[in-house]
Structures are given as C-alpha cells and as structure tokens.
Enzyme design. Structure first.
Site, PDB file in Angstrom:
ATOM      1  N   ALA A  98       5.626   4.290   2.080  1.00 12.42           N
ATOM      2  CA  ALA A  98       6.269   5.493   2.606  1.00 12.42           C
ATOM      3  C   ALA A  98       6.792   5.272   4.022  1.00 12.42           C
ATOM      4  O   ALA A  98       7.895   5.709   4.371  1.00 12.42           O
ATOM      5  CB  ALA A  98       5.291   6.663   2.584  1.00 12.42           C
ATOM      6  N   GLY A 153       0.821  -1.200   0.000  1.00 12.05           N
ATOM      7  CA  GLY A 153       0.000   0.000   0.000  1.00 12.05           C
ATOM      8  C   GLY A 153       0.857   1.252   0.000  1.00 12.05           C
ATOM      9  O   GLY A 153       2.057   1.217   0.304  1.00 12.05           O
ATOM     10  N   CYS A 154       0.252   2.379  -0.331  1.00 17.81           N
ATOM     11  CA  CYS A 154       0.995   3.637  -0.447  1.00 17.81           C
ATOM     12  C   CYS A 154       1.523   4.113   0.909  1.00 17.81           C
ATOM     13  O   CYS A 154       2.697   4.470   1.041  1.00 17.81           O
ATOM     14  CB  CYS A 154       0.130   4.700  -1.108  1.00 17.81           C
ATOM     15  SG  CYS A 154      -1.516   4.905  -0.382  1.00 17.81           S
ATOM     16  N   TYR A 155       0.662   4.120   1.930  1.00 19.02           N
ATOM     17  CA  TYR A 155       1.120   4.514   3.264  1.00 19.02           C
ATOM     18  C   TYR A 155       2.188   3.552   3.779  1.00 19.02           C
ATOM     19  O   TYR A 155       3.164   3.968   4.412  1.00 19.02           O
ATOM     20  CB  TYR A 155      -0.042   4.518   4.251  1.00 19.02           C
ATOM     21  CG  TYR A 155      -0.974   5.697   4.176  1.00 19.02           C
ATOM     22  CD1 TYR A 155      -0.494   7.004   4.235  1.00 19.02           C
ATOM     23  CD2 TYR A 155      -2.348   5.512   4.091  1.00 19.02           C
ATOM     24  CE1 TYR A 155      -1.357   8.088   4.193  1.00 19.02           C
ATOM     25  CE2 TYR A 155      -3.226   6.593   4.048  1.00 19.02           C
ATOM     26  CZ  TYR A 155      -2.731   7.875   4.101  1.00 19.02           C
ATOM     27  OH  TYR A 155      -3.594   8.945   4.068  1.00 19.02           O
TER      28      TYR A 155
END
EC number: 1.2.1.38
Length: 343
Positions: A151, A146-148
């Site tokens: 990061a 996932g994006c979160y």
C-alpha cells in the site's frame, strides 16, 4: 499448471485457494498444513464444503516436487527460510508470502524479525515481488511484499521514482483490519479489545519499515528514513494508508494526477481516483485492486496520498497470483478479474 500450497489453513492460504479456484490455467495439486493433516479443509472451514476436497497433508518435499510446478508458501515468518530451499533447488516456481526473503541484508532481517535469517545465497536469488515494478519478470523465486509495504510503495512510487519530493519529508499513517494480525488470536486482537476501538502498535518498529526503505532507496538513494506508524482498526479486511510528503517545488492537482495516471496506465489493479475523490476500504474488499486518491495543499506545500487495498488479496494472496501470472506469461489479471464485494 499444478500448484501446491504450504500453510493452507491460514488466512493467506485460504485466500490462495479461493482465488486459484477461479484461475483457468491452474489446478491445486496438494495442500499442506502444520496444524492439521488427513482432514479436508471443509472440516475446519465449512464454507469450502463441496468446493475443495483435497486432503491436508504433511509437508513432503519429494512429493511436492513430483506433483507441482509452483509452490506457494503462506506461513508465518521464520518458516519459509528453511522449507523453501528444496523447491528453489529443484527449479520450481516458488512464491513466499512471508517476510523471510524480502530483505537483502540478513542483519536487518534478524534485527526487525528477531529470528535467524535465510542463507544468503537464497536471499540473493529471491526477486522482490512488487508486481507493478518487478525488475526481473522471468524470476521464478518471489518474495511477495507485505501488505503495508504494498500500500505504501504503490501510493508513493510515482513521486519517488520521479524524485519530485523532499526525501526527508515522508510520513506514513497506516491502518489495518484485524485479519492482518493472522489467524492465531491474541489479547490485542480479541473482539472486546478491537471492537469500537483503534490501537496504535509497533510504533517505529514494524517489520515492514526496512522492506519499504529497501525499495524506496532503490528508486531514490537520498531518502534517509521514513516516519511510519501502524494501527489496528475494527474491520476484518483492509489497509487504509495516508501518506504525507512535501514536493521539492509546488505542483498542481492536475500535474499530480497526470503523473499517477501515466505511471499506472498499464497496471490493471491500480486505480487512480478522480480529483477530489478519495478511496474507501469497502471499494476494494476481497479484490486485487489498490485504489489511490491524491490531494495537494498549496498553503502547507504538502501532498496527501490515500492508498487502500485488501490486506489478504492485493496485500498477500492476490499479489502472489499476480506474480505467478507474470512469471508464467499468463495475462496479469488471470484468476483475479472480479468485482469487489460491496457493501
């Protein structure tokens, strides 16, 4: 290499198409959509006029298996767990951009996603695709992060893998642009609600929390939990993550930068900022870069990590292509070498 994209009309699917058009070793064989068939993408997205003429088709697994070497699944969670199985069984490269195969514990998936989980034997086959830290580079079935999660994990990995921090001290404050909520509009993503506003959502309940914990505890099993908050900010693209941790022992700014530089020395898409320089979302927009800035406060004994990326590229389609490059033995940056859009 021939690829098919399932979920071609969503934001993730559109980014796959944009990026794969720049990949010299890949041709798009078929495009598939649940919401539209027979038309071309340009019917719905005029920016693709004269660039992508493939018709949108219904999902036909036999046809996809016949025409493709690789299948990208860019659908909302809860769909890939059913439709991915025949392609895995047929031995195709399968890269799922949803959360359906990320969590190894089926009960965790059902708790955090509120949906029935994929069959356990397929979950076991899926390799978690954090590209810079892939365990099995030969894996052909990838659960794209996932994006979160991307990061956060890239931001904190060097410290956790070195076991330099107090495992109880991890605080993550993550902010996302509106495209992170997907294409389907809602009251909370309506222009009048998001413009000139900032909204905290899914406090302590975001579905990326168990995904992040799963990977962190692989690196350091003593981490009991993380404090994780997510907010929507009025930009189209981007993740801005601020991470706070306490080192077990004091550390200098130089030591901190040396650790991160050495960890990502051979990672083409992770850029460590100079000392006392912190990244902005705009410097990674529409690119596959994750830029990281670092600070240490001697008075509070707190390390601050700032990690930024484009949620649709490094947080989704770009990392998916990076994973394809790894499994196909292409150069890791093939199809992804381009300058971020600025300003």
């Amino acid at each position: 290499m021939k690829v098919s994209i399932i979920g071609a009309t969503g934001y993730g699917g559109l980014e796959l198409i944009r990026l794969l058009h720049q990949h010299a070793s890949v041709d798009i064989a078929t495009l598939h959509s649940f919401s539209a068939q027979s038309e071309t993408l340009a019917t719905f997205y005029p920016h693709l006029k004269d660039l992508e003429a493939s018709p949108l088709e219904k999902i036909n697994s036999a046809e996809i298996i016949e025409k493709s070497d690789t299948v990208f699944i860019a659908t909302p969670s809860g769909i890939a767990k059913d439709i991915a199985l025949p392609y895995v069984d047929a031995g195709l490269n399968v890269i799922d951009l949803s959360g359906d195969f990320r969590l190894k514990d089926r009960q965790l998936y059902e708790k955090w996603y509120g949906k029935s989980a994929a069959p356990i034997e397929y979950i076991a086959k899926a390799e978690y695709g954090l590209a810079e830290f892939r365990d099995k580079k030969e894996a052909r079935f990838i659960a794209n992060p996932g994006c979160y999660a991307t990061a956060t994990l890239l931001g904190i990995a060097p410290l956790v893998k070195s076991q330099l921090i107090d495992p109880t001290s991890i605080i993550v404050d993550a902010k996302s642009g509106i495209s992170g909520a997907g294409k389907v509009p809602s009251a909370s993503t309506h222009f009048t609600e998001t413009n000139e506003n900032m909204t905290l959502y899914k406090m302590n309940s975001h579905q990326h929390i168990p995904e992040i914990m799963q990977q962190l505890t692989k690196w350091d099993e003593t981490i009991p939990a993380i404090q994780f908050s997510t907010s929507l900010i009025p930009i189209t693209r981007g993740i801005f993550t601020t991470i706070y941790v306490k080192p077990k022992n004091p550390i200098t700014q130089k030591e901190l930068h040396t650790l991160y530089k050495s960890t990502y020395e051979n990672a083409p898409f992770v850029r460590i900022q100079p000392e006392n320089v912190y990244p902005t979302v705009k410097q990674v927009t529409a690119s596959n870069y994750c830029d990281i800035g670092l600070a240490y406060n001697e008075k509070t004994n707190v390390i601050t990590i700032v990690s930024v990326l484009d949620n649709l590229v490094k947080g989704a389609a770009g990392q998916a292509i990076q994973n394809l490059n790894i499994m196909a033995n292409f150069a890791e940056s093939d199809g992804l070498r381009f300058i971020p859009v600025y300003p």
